[in-house]
Write a protein that holds these residues in place. Structure first.
Motif, PDB file in Angstrom:
ATOM      1  N   ASP A   1       0.823  -1.208   0.000  1.00 45.56           N
ATOM      2  CA  ASP A   1       0.000   0.000   0.000  1.00 45.56           C
ATOM      3  C   ASP A   1       0.860   1.262   0.000  1.00 45.56           C
ATOM      4  O   ASP A   1       0.507   2.263  -0.642  1.00 45.56           O
ATOM      5  CB  ASP A   1      -0.971   0.005   1.179  1.00 45.56           C
TER       6      ASP A   1
ATOM      7  N   GLU B   1       2.323   1.625  -3.539  1.00 45.31           N
ATOM      8  CA  GLU B   1       1.288   2.106  -4.458  1.00 45.31           C
ATOM      9  C   GLU B   1       1.145   3.616  -4.395  1.00 45.31           C
ATOM     10  O   GLU B   1       0.892   4.271  -5.405  1.00 45.31           O
ATOM     11  CB  GLU B   1      -0.039   1.429  -4.105  1.00 45.31           C
TER      12      GLU B   1
ATOM     13  N   SER C   1      -6.040  -2.633  -6.766  1.00 47.77           N
ATOM     14  CA  SER C   1      -4.930  -2.288  -5.874  1.00 47.77           C
ATOM     15  C   SER C   1      -3.696  -3.058  -6.321  1.00 47.77           C
ATOM     16  O   SER C   1      -3.801  -4.090  -6.993  1.00 47.77           O
ATOM     17  CB  SER C   1      -5.263  -2.634  -4.423  1.00 47.77           C
TER      18      SER C   1
END
Length: 238
Positions: A193, A196, A224
């Motif tokens: 995360d 990203e 995602s």
């Protein structure tokens, strides 16, 4: 710029990395992801000149790491996933040692130590022995030492592990500042995360082979990064 050309590394009969071709341009932050044992750390160590390799070339800022290793290494900072520090030294002594290695002037080292040690909230601890540091403090010191000479190429292996939220936030900002100044950042992580959010590009390696390399937006699309990674990991035909 980092350019990896037909890179192959073997350990005995085992091929750790197989014919890897990858270019990371100036100003890019590229996440290098894969499962444990996929070849990430092996690749980072080869780029840093810590281990040799069997085939291919690695070019750092137009310098061949095998042909001119010392010149190439002056362009690089490498942070391993578990940095080994000289624990009998004080933090400031260790940073001055690193500054000596890279030939920083007294004025430049003072300025950079103050900036990065304050931003990562370890400046007040630099007069203490490293042996007294917690894991997170050691990670911060290692990060300051990597940033100290403002390298053209930052190689980071799990740089956010052990950092508190404030220091983690600061590191994200610092990495973006380095990229904005034209530096190349190539880092391995399992924290998808974060990758990203901060990375412009992503490269995914599986069983020593590069299976994806593109901009973050193109790779993840409407999904995602975690979803894409798990999907690719579960594909038997790759």
């Amino acid at each position: 710029m980092l350019k990896i050309i037909n890179f192959t590394k073997k350990f005995g009969d085992k091929i750790a990395v197989n014919n890897l071709n990858l270019t990371v341009e100036d100003g890019q932050i590229c996440a290098f992801i894969g499962h444990n044992g996929a070849g990430k750390t092996t690749t980072l160590k080869a780029i840093a000149g810590i281990i040799g390799f069997d085939e291919g070339k690695i070019i750092v800022n137009d310098i061949d790491i095998q042909q001119q290793p010392l010149k190439a290494k002056m362009q690089i900072a490498y942070l391993p996933d578990n940095p080994d520090l000289y624990e009998h030294l004080k933090g400031i002594e260790y940073l001055n040692f690193i500054a000596d290695v890279f030939g920083l002037s007294l004025e430049e080292r003072k300025k950079n130590i103050e900036e990065y040690a304050n931003r990562l909230e370890i400046y007040k601890d630099l007069t203490n022995n490293i042996s007294s540091y917690s894991h997170g403090m050691k990670q911060k010191l290692a990060l300051v030492s990597a940033l100290l000479h403002k390298p053209k190429l930052l190689l980071l292996d799990e740089p956010f592990v052990g950092l508190d939220p404030i220091s983690s936030h600061q590191l994200k900002i610092i990495l973006q500042e380095f990229a904005n100044s034209g530096a190349t950042i190539f880092y391995s992580t399992h924290v998808l995360d974060v990758a990203e959010k901060i990375c412009s590009h992503v490269a995914i390696i599986k069983q020593g082979k590069l299976i994806v390399h593109d901009t973050m937006e193109k790779v993840k699309g409407m999904n995602s990064l975690e979803d894409i990674f798990l999907e690719l990991e579960n594909e038997d035909n790759i």
